[in-house]
Motif scaffolding. Structure first.
Motif, PDB file in Angstrom:
ATOM      1  N   LYS A  81       0.850  -1.190   0.000  1.00 22.97           N
ATOM      2  CA  LYS A  81       0.000   0.000   0.000  1.00 22.97           C
ATOM      3  C   LYS A  81       0.886   1.240   0.000  1.00 22.97           C
ATOM      4  O   LYS A  81       1.764   1.392   0.834  1.00 22.97           O
ATOM      5  CB  LYS A  81      -0.928   0.016   1.217  1.00 22.97           C
ATOM      6  CG  LYS A  81      -1.871   1.203   1.220  1.00 22.97           C
ATOM      7  CD  LYS A  81      -2.839   1.169   2.388  1.00 22.97           C
ATOM      8  CE  LYS A  81      -3.666   2.440   2.418  1.00 22.97           C
ATOM      9  NZ  LYS A  81      -4.596   2.473   3.545  1.00 22.97           N
ATOM     10  N   ILE A  82       0.612   2.142  -0.977  1.00 24.28           N
ATOM     11  CA  ILE A  82       1.398   3.366  -1.076  1.00 24.28           C
ATOM     12  C   ILE A  82       0.551   4.606  -0.827  1.00 24.28           C
ATOM     13  O   ILE A  82       1.094   5.710  -0.726  1.00 24.28           O
ATOM     14  CB  ILE A  82       2.137   3.464  -2.426  1.00 24.28           C
ATOM     15  CG1 ILE A  82       1.159   3.434  -3.591  1.00 24.28           C
ATOM     16  CG2 ILE A  82       3.184   2.361  -2.545  1.00 24.28           C
ATOM     17  CD1 ILE A  82       1.795   3.760  -4.937  1.00 24.28           C
ATOM     18  N   GLY A  83      -0.763   4.451  -0.763  1.00 25.03           N
ATOM     19  CA  GLY A  83      -1.615   5.609  -0.526  1.00 25.03           C
ATOM     20  C   GLY A  83      -3.076   5.257  -0.678  1.00 25.03           C
ATOM     21  O   GLY A  83      -3.438   4.091  -0.855  1.00 25.03           O
ATOM     22  N   GLU A  84      -3.904   6.290  -0.616  1.00 25.67           N
ATOM     23  CA  GLU A  84      -5.337   6.075  -0.781  1.00 25.67           C
ATOM     24  C   GLU A  84      -5.994   7.348  -1.289  1.00 25.67           C
ATOM     25  O   GLU A  84      -5.504   8.451  -1.050  1.00 25.67           O
ATOM     26  CB  GLU A  84      -5.983   5.619   0.518  1.00 25.67           C
ATOM     27  CG  GLU A  84      -5.844   6.577   1.663  1.00 25.67           C
ATOM     28  CD  GLU A  84      -6.386   5.998   2.961  1.00 25.67           C
ATOM     29  OE1 GLU A  84      -7.224   6.667   3.570  1.00 25.67           O
ATOM     30  OE2 GLU A  84      -5.958   4.894   3.353  1.00 25.67           O
ATOM     31  N   GLY A  85      -7.073   7.149  -2.016  1.00 21.02           N
ATOM     32  CA  GLY A  85      -7.873   8.268  -2.496  1.00 21.02           C
ATOM     33  C   GLY A  85      -7.500   8.735  -3.888  1.00 21.02           C
ATOM     34  O   GLY A  85      -6.391   8.523  -4.372  1.00 21.02           O
ATOM     35  N   LEU A  86      -8.476   9.393  -4.517  1.00 24.88           N
ATOM     36  CA  LEU A  86      -8.291   9.894  -5.876  1.00 24.88           C
ATOM     37  C   LEU A  86      -7.202  10.959  -5.936  1.00 24.88           C
ATOM     38  O   LEU A  86      -6.398  10.972  -6.878  1.00 24.88           O
ATOM     39  CB  LEU A  86      -9.618  10.440  -6.417  1.00 24.88           C
ATOM     40  CG  LEU A  86      -9.597  11.005  -7.835  1.00 24.88           C
ATOM     41  CD1 LEU A  86      -9.108   9.965  -8.845  1.00 24.88           C
ATOM     42  CD2 LEU A  86     -10.986  11.520  -8.211  1.00 24.88           C
ATOM     43  N   ASP A  87      -7.149  11.838  -4.948  1.00 27.09           N
ATOM     44  CA  ASP A  87      -6.114  12.877  -4.970  1.00 27.09           C
ATOM     45  C   ASP A  87      -4.720  12.256  -4.925  1.00 27.09           C
ATOM     46  O   ASP A  87      -3.816  12.699  -5.641  1.00 27.09           O
ATOM     47  CB  ASP A  87      -6.293  13.849  -3.812  1.00 27.09           C
ATOM     48  CG  ASP A  87      -7.488  14.778  -4.010  1.00 27.09           C
ATOM     49  OD1 ASP A  87      -7.933  14.936  -5.165  1.00 27.09           O
ATOM     50  OD2 ASP A  87      -7.977  15.329  -3.007  1.00 27.09           O
ATOM     51  N   PHE A  88      -4.545  11.215  -4.103  1.00 31.49           N
ATOM     52  CA  PHE A  88      -3.247  10.533  -4.056  1.00 31.49           C
ATOM     53  C   PHE A  88      -2.920   9.945  -5.428  1.00 31.49           C
ATOM     54  O   PHE A  88      -1.799  10.089  -5.924  1.00 31.49           O
ATOM     55  CB  PHE A  88      -3.219   9.418  -3.004  1.00 31.49           C
ATOM     56  CG  PHE A  88      -1.956   8.604  -3.094  1.00 31.49           C
ATOM     57  CD1 PHE A  88      -0.790   9.050  -2.493  1.00 31.49           C
ATOM     58  CD2 PHE A  88      -1.926   7.425  -3.836  1.00 31.49           C
ATOM     59  CE1 PHE A  88       0.389   8.318  -2.634  1.00 31.49           C
ATOM     60  CE2 PHE A  88      -0.753   6.697  -3.970  1.00 31.49           C
ATOM     61  CZ  PHE A  88       0.410   7.142  -3.366  1.00 31.49           C
ATOM     62  N   LEU A  89      -3.894   9.262  -6.047  1.00 33.19           N
ATOM     63  CA  LEU A  89      -3.652   8.628  -7.339  1.00 33.19           C
ATOM     64  C   LEU A  89      -3.298   9.670  -8.400  1.00 33.19           C
ATOM     65  O   LEU A  89      -2.387   9.464  -9.205  1.00 33.19           O
ATOM     66  CB  LEU A  89      -4.860   7.793  -7.768  1.00 33.19           C
ATOM     67  CG  LEU A  89      -4.719   7.022  -9.073  1.00 33.19           C
ATOM     68  CD1 LEU A  89      -3.538   6.059  -9.028  1.00 33.19           C
ATOM     69  CD2 LEU A  89      -6.012   6.280  -9.388  1.00 33.19           C
ATOM     70  N   LYS A  90      -3.989  10.795  -8.407  1.00 30.32           N
ATOM     71  CA  LYS A  90      -3.678  11.859  -9.359  1.00 30.32           C
ATOM     72  C   LYS A  90      -2.262  12.383  -9.130  1.00 30.32           C
ATOM     73  O   LYS A  90      -1.509  12.599 -10.091  1.00 30.32           O
ATOM     74  CB  LYS A  90      -4.677  13.003  -9.222  1.00 30.32           C
ATOM     75  CG  LYS A  90      -6.053  12.697  -9.779  1.00 30.32           C
ATOM     76  CD  LYS A  90      -6.957  13.905  -9.551  1.00 30.32           C
ATOM     77  CE  LYS A  90      -8.302  13.735 -10.156  1.00 30.32           C
ATOM     78  NZ  LYS A  90      -9.160  14.927  -9.919  1.00 30.32           N
ATOM     79  N   ASP A  91      -1.900  12.607  -7.871  1.00 30.14           N
ATOM     80  CA  ASP A  91      -0.551  13.087  -7.562  1.00 30.14           C
ATOM     81  C   ASP A  91       0.503  12.077  -8.001  1.00 30.14           C
ATOM     82  O   ASP A  91       1.545  12.446  -8.551  1.00 30.14           O
ATOM     83  CB  ASP A  91      -0.402  13.371  -6.065  1.00 30.14           C
ATOM     84  CG  ASP A  91      -1.180  14.597  -5.603  1.00 30.14           C
ATOM     85  OD1 ASP A  91      -1.605  15.413  -6.457  1.00 30.14           O
ATOM     86  OD2 ASP A  91      -1.367  14.734  -4.379  1.00 30.14           O
ATOM     87  N   PHE A  92       0.240  10.783  -7.759  1.00 31.13           N
ATOM     88  CA  PHE A  92       1.173   9.738  -8.173  1.00 31.13           C
ATOM     89  C   PHE A  92       1.330   9.740  -9.691  1.00 31.13           C
ATOM     90  O   PHE A  92       2.440   9.635 -10.216  1.00 31.13           O
ATOM     91  CB  PHE A  92       0.702   8.359  -7.689  1.00 31.13           C
ATOM     92  CG  PHE A  92       1.696   7.277  -7.958  1.00 31.13           C
ATOM     93  CD1 PHE A  92       2.655   6.945  -7.017  1.00 31.13           C
ATOM     94  CD2 PHE A  92       1.703   6.593  -9.172  1.00 31.13           C
ATOM     95  CE1 PHE A  92       3.595   5.957  -7.269  1.00 31.13           C
ATOM     96  CE2 PHE A  92       2.636   5.610  -9.445  1.00 31.13           C
ATOM     97  CZ  PHE A  92       3.582   5.283  -8.483  1.00 31.13           C
ATOM     98  N   TYR A  93       0.219   9.865 -10.402  1.00 25.49           N
ATOM     99  CA  TYR A  93       0.207   9.886 -11.867  1.00 25.49           C
ATOM    100  C   TYR A  93       1.086  11.026 -12.396  1.00 25.49           C
ATOM    101  O   TYR A  93       1.927  10.824 -13.279  1.00 25.49           O
ATOM    102  CB  TYR A  93      -1.235  10.034 -12.336  1.00 25.49           C
ATOM    103  CG  TYR A  93      -1.464  10.025 -13.814  1.00 25.49           C
ATOM    104  CD1 TYR A  93      -1.452   8.844 -14.539  1.00 25.49           C
ATOM    105  CD2 TYR A  93      -1.740  11.212 -14.492  1.00 25.49           C
ATOM    106  CE1 TYR A  93      -1.707   8.838 -15.910  1.00 25.49           C
ATOM    107  CE2 TYR A  93      -1.986  11.217 -15.853  1.00 25.49           C
ATOM    108  CZ  TYR A  93      -1.962  10.026 -16.555  1.00 25.49           C
ATOM    109  OH  TYR A  93      -2.199  10.021 -17.901  1.00 25.49           O
ATOM    110  N   VAL A  94       0.919  12.217 -11.826  1.00 25.38           N
ATOM    111  CA  VAL A  94       1.723  13.367 -12.239  1.00 25.38           C
ATOM    112  C   VAL A  94       3.191  13.141 -11.895  1.00 25.38           C
ATOM    113  O   VAL A  94       4.083  13.412 -12.711  1.00 25.38           O
ATOM    114  CB  VAL A  94       1.188  14.662 -11.588  1.00 25.38           C
ATOM    115  CG1 VAL A  94       2.143  15.832 -11.819  1.00 25.38           C
ATOM    116  CG2 VAL A  94      -0.202  14.989 -12.129  1.00 25.38           C
ATOM    117  N   MET A  95       3.455  12.633 -10.688  1.00 20.44           N
ATOM    118  CA  MET A  95       4.832  12.362 -10.269  1.00 20.44           C
ATOM    119  C   MET A  95       5.477  11.333 -11.195  1.00 20.44           C
ATOM    120  O   MET A  95       6.631  11.496 -11.612  1.00 20.44           O
ATOM    121  CB  MET A  95       4.851  11.852  -8.826  1.00 20.44           C
ATOM    122  CG  MET A  95       6.236  11.547  -8.284  1.00 20.44           C
ATOM    123  SD  MET A  95       6.198  10.829  -6.629  1.00 20.44           S
ATOM    124  CE  MET A  95       5.465   9.231  -6.965  1.00 20.44           C
TER     125      MET A  95
END
Length: 126
Positions: A103-117
């Motif tokens: 597990k590296i995170g949770e939530g849509l905001d986390f996923l969006k941030d990961f995608y950009v990163m």
């Protein structure tokens, strides 16, 4: 933007591979897998498999994702959530690392941030 206008093919259906069942006599359960999300940037790949809460993942798909995760420049995520009802819901986000889902995170905001990163990292490697 609605799901129907943002999806590339809003009428796409799940592919049923039943006609491939048994084609490999020594491994009759060997079937293709579909992947929910894949991106490429400068030879780097981001793969995401979406599962609804409590949805099981087939053993073959688990093996496939583990194999992808071992390939250099491949990042593999398992995302608990869905895009039903024109709304994206994201619970836990896992990364496949060393054959395990971590597990590296949770939530849509986390996923969006990961995608950009991920994009920024991949883009810098060109």
């Amino acid at each position: 933007m609605s799901t129907l206008t943002s999806m590339r093919n809003p009428y796409a259906t799940h592919t049923d591979f039943r006609d491939f069942q048994g084609l490999i006599p020594e491994n009759t359960h060997f079937l293709p897998s579909n992947i929910d999300m894949i991106c490429e940037r400068k030879g780097n790949f981001l793969i995401g498999e979406w599962k609804k809460p409590n949805e099981n993942m087939a053993t073959g798909q688990q093996l496939l994702l583990k194999a992808f995760a071992q390939v250099p420049k491949f990042t593999v995520l398992v995302i608990i959530g869905n895009t039903d009802n024109e709304q994206t819901e994201v619970g836990d986000v896992f990364q496949v690392v060393l054959g395990r889902c971590v597990k590296i995170g949770e939530g849509l905001d986390f996923l969006k941030d990961f995608y950009v990163m991920w994009y920024e990292f991949a883009n810098s490697k060109g």
